[in-house]
Design a protein around this motif. Structure first.
Motif, short mmCIF file in Angstrom:
data_model
loop_
_atom_site.label_atom_id
_atom_site.label_comp_id
_atom_site.label_asym_id
_atom_site.label_seq_id
_atom_site.Cartn_x
_atom_site.Cartn_y
_atom_site.Cartn_z
N GLU A 256 0.95 -1.27 -0.10
CA GLU A 256 -0.07 -0.12 0.12
C GLU A 256 0.70 1.23 -0.08
O GLU A 256 1.91 1.31 0.41
N ASN A 257 0.24 2.30 -0.28
CA ASN A 257 0.82 3.98 -0.31
C ASN A 257 2.20 3.44 -1.12
O ASN A 257 3.13 4.17 -0.87
N ASN A 258 2.06 3.15 -2.50
CA ASN A 258 2.92 3.24 -3.46
C ASN A 258 3.53 4.98 -3.77
O ASN A 258 2.58 5.55 -4.27
N PRO A 259 4.85 5.07 -3.28
CA PRO A 259 4.93 6.63 -3.61
C PRO A 259 5.12 7.40 -4.94
O PRO A 259 4.84 8.35 -5.18
N ALA A 260 5.23 6.02 -5.74
CA ALA A 260 4.94 6.67 -7.23
C ALA A 260 3.67 7.01 -7.80
O ALA A 260 3.39 7.42 -8.81
N SER A 268 -3.33 4.56 -14.35
CA SER A 268 -3.80 3.11 -14.24
C SER A 268 -3.17 1.76 -13.84
O SER A 268 -3.62 0.64 -13.36
N SER A 269 -1.87 1.86 -13.71
CA SER A 269 -0.91 0.74 -13.39
C SER A 269 -0.44 0.66 -11.89
O SER A 269 0.03 -0.27 -11.43
N LYS A 270 -0.66 1.99 -11.13
CA LYS A 270 -0.26 2.01 -9.84
C LYS A 270 -1.42 2.67 -8.85
O LYS A 270 -2.53 3.07 -9.56
N SER A 271 -1.21 2.42 -7.70
CA SER A 271 -2.03 2.85 -6.79
C SER A 271 -1.52 3.15 -5.52
O SER A 271 -0.57 2.74 -5.14
N THR A 272 -2.82 3.72 -4.72
CA THR A 272 -2.23 3.74 -3.29
C THR A 272 -2.44 2.31 -2.45
O THR A 272 -2.10 2.26 -1.40
N LYS A 273 -3.44 1.58 -3.06
CA LYS A 273 -3.66 0.20 -2.55
C LYS A 273 -2.66 -0.91 -3.06
O LYS A 273 -1.69 -0.52 -3.89
#
Length: 357
Positions: A256-260, A268-273
């Motif tokens: 969770e919480n990907n800084p990117a 669409s490929s990344k998330s805070t999840k």
């Protein structure tokens, strides 16, 4: 390694092309493998049975919802639409990882049989998500497809490109899988990675795929059709490189919480999840006619080609930017085209000899 300390992986679609290769690789790497497949008749079930035989199973013992065990591998014939029995399997087996490869495949088939894509690819995938919700896993890896890029001509395709214009139900169902997985990562914290596969080929490949169709025609000295008058290219990716990538990905679940991820400029490929999407391909598109020339070289004969116009739902070119996955798993595909085609041809001829003996 003590079997109790081994990680346990569910592979759905294990009687399929990629699932079969993944099972063999994971067994070599000290995983415990449980395979699931409904063994439908979209293509010759004898090829699916041959793959299962190759994995050590006696096909005469296969019956619906019966778990067959052999050392570190097990198999169950089960349909993903059967939620009660699927949940029971999850409850009994307590999987660490799930790799969902089961799907109704094929673009042209979707023109005549759209409902099968909803049943297998949407309802079936929802049931996988529900089972992961009820019996949590460390990582769900699921097959998406390069076909989600649809009308996009922004090549090479990058994971954050627009994927809102699918050209057939198959692509639409795979786009739906991506959105469904994100919603479950959000609601139930199921770590999920989607893989957009780009034209996988190799031994034990499906008979509806180009390499199988071309090889069969050339071996039998028959004509075969090539669409868009041969003016097409694909990011052909060898199956051994695909499954090596999946093996490396399994223990690398997203956090969770990907800084990117920037919620003010979402991609669409990344998330805070705990969710991510990768292209998985060769990063090197090959002209279809060069693919055919490699096959001609391996077989030592010329193909009898009939050129045809583009088919509905097809795309002219696929080309994956796969740097994100390369960097994430520290692996790049390494099989050259001629070696990959030769491996396919050798297995094809072997299976034909066995069929006719």
């Amino acid at each position: 390694m003590n079997i109790k300390n081994k990680k346990k992986v569910l592979i759905t679609g294990m009687a399929g092309f990629i699932g079969h290769h993944l099972a063999k690789l994971l067994l070599k790497n000290n995983y415990t493998v449980v395979g699931l497949d409904n063994i439908n008749d979209y293509y010759d079930v004898n090829l699916k049975f041959a793959r299962l035989t190759n994995l050590g199973f006696n096909i005469s013992e296969i019956s619906y919802n019966k778990l067959l065990k052999k050392d570190a591998i097990a198999f169950i014939k089960l349909d993903l639409t059967d939620l009660d029995n699927l949940k029971q399997l999850f409850k009994e087996q307590q999987f660490d990882y799930v790799v969902n490869l089961a799907a109704q495949a094929g673009v042209r088939y979707s023109l005549e049989n759209p409902h099968s894509y909803v049943d297998s690819n949407i309802t079936g995938f929802l049931n996988i998500l529900e089972s992961c919700r009820a019996y949590p896993v460390e990582h769900l890896v699921f097959a998406s497809s390069s076909s989600v890029y649809g009308l996009s001509e922004d090549i090479p395709f990058q994971e954050d490109n627009c994927t809102d214009h699918p050209l057939a139900m198959y692509a639409a169902s795979k786009k739906a899988n991506e959105m469904m997985a994100h919603s479950y990562a959000n609601l139930f914290n199921i770590p999920a990675t989607g893989l957009r596969f780009f034209t996988v080929y190799g031994p034990w490949g499906r008979p509806d795929m180009a390499l199988h169709i071309f090889t069969k025609a050339m071996v039998e000295d028959k004509e075969f059709e090539v669409f868009n008058n041969g003016d097409m290219s694909r990011d052909f990716t060898y199956v051994g490189d695909i499954v090596e990538s999946i093996k490396r990905l399994l223990p690398l679940a997203p956090k969770e919480n990907n800084p990117a991820f920037n919620p003010k400029k979402p991609t669409s490929s990344k998330s805070t999840k705990a969710y991510q999407i990768f292209n998985i391909g060769n990063n090197s598109p090959i002209a279809l006619m060069d693919y055919i020339k490699a096959l001609e070289k391996v077989l030592g004969k010329k193909g009898k080609i009939i050129f045809k116009p583009m088919q509905p739902g097809d795309v002219k070119s696929t080309y994956a930017n796969v740097e994100s996955l390369f960097n994430y798993i520290n692996f790049k595909p390494e099989t050259n085209l001629e070696d990959g085609v030769r491996a396919f041809v050798n297995k094809y001829l072997e299976l034909e000899r066995l069929k006719n003996s």
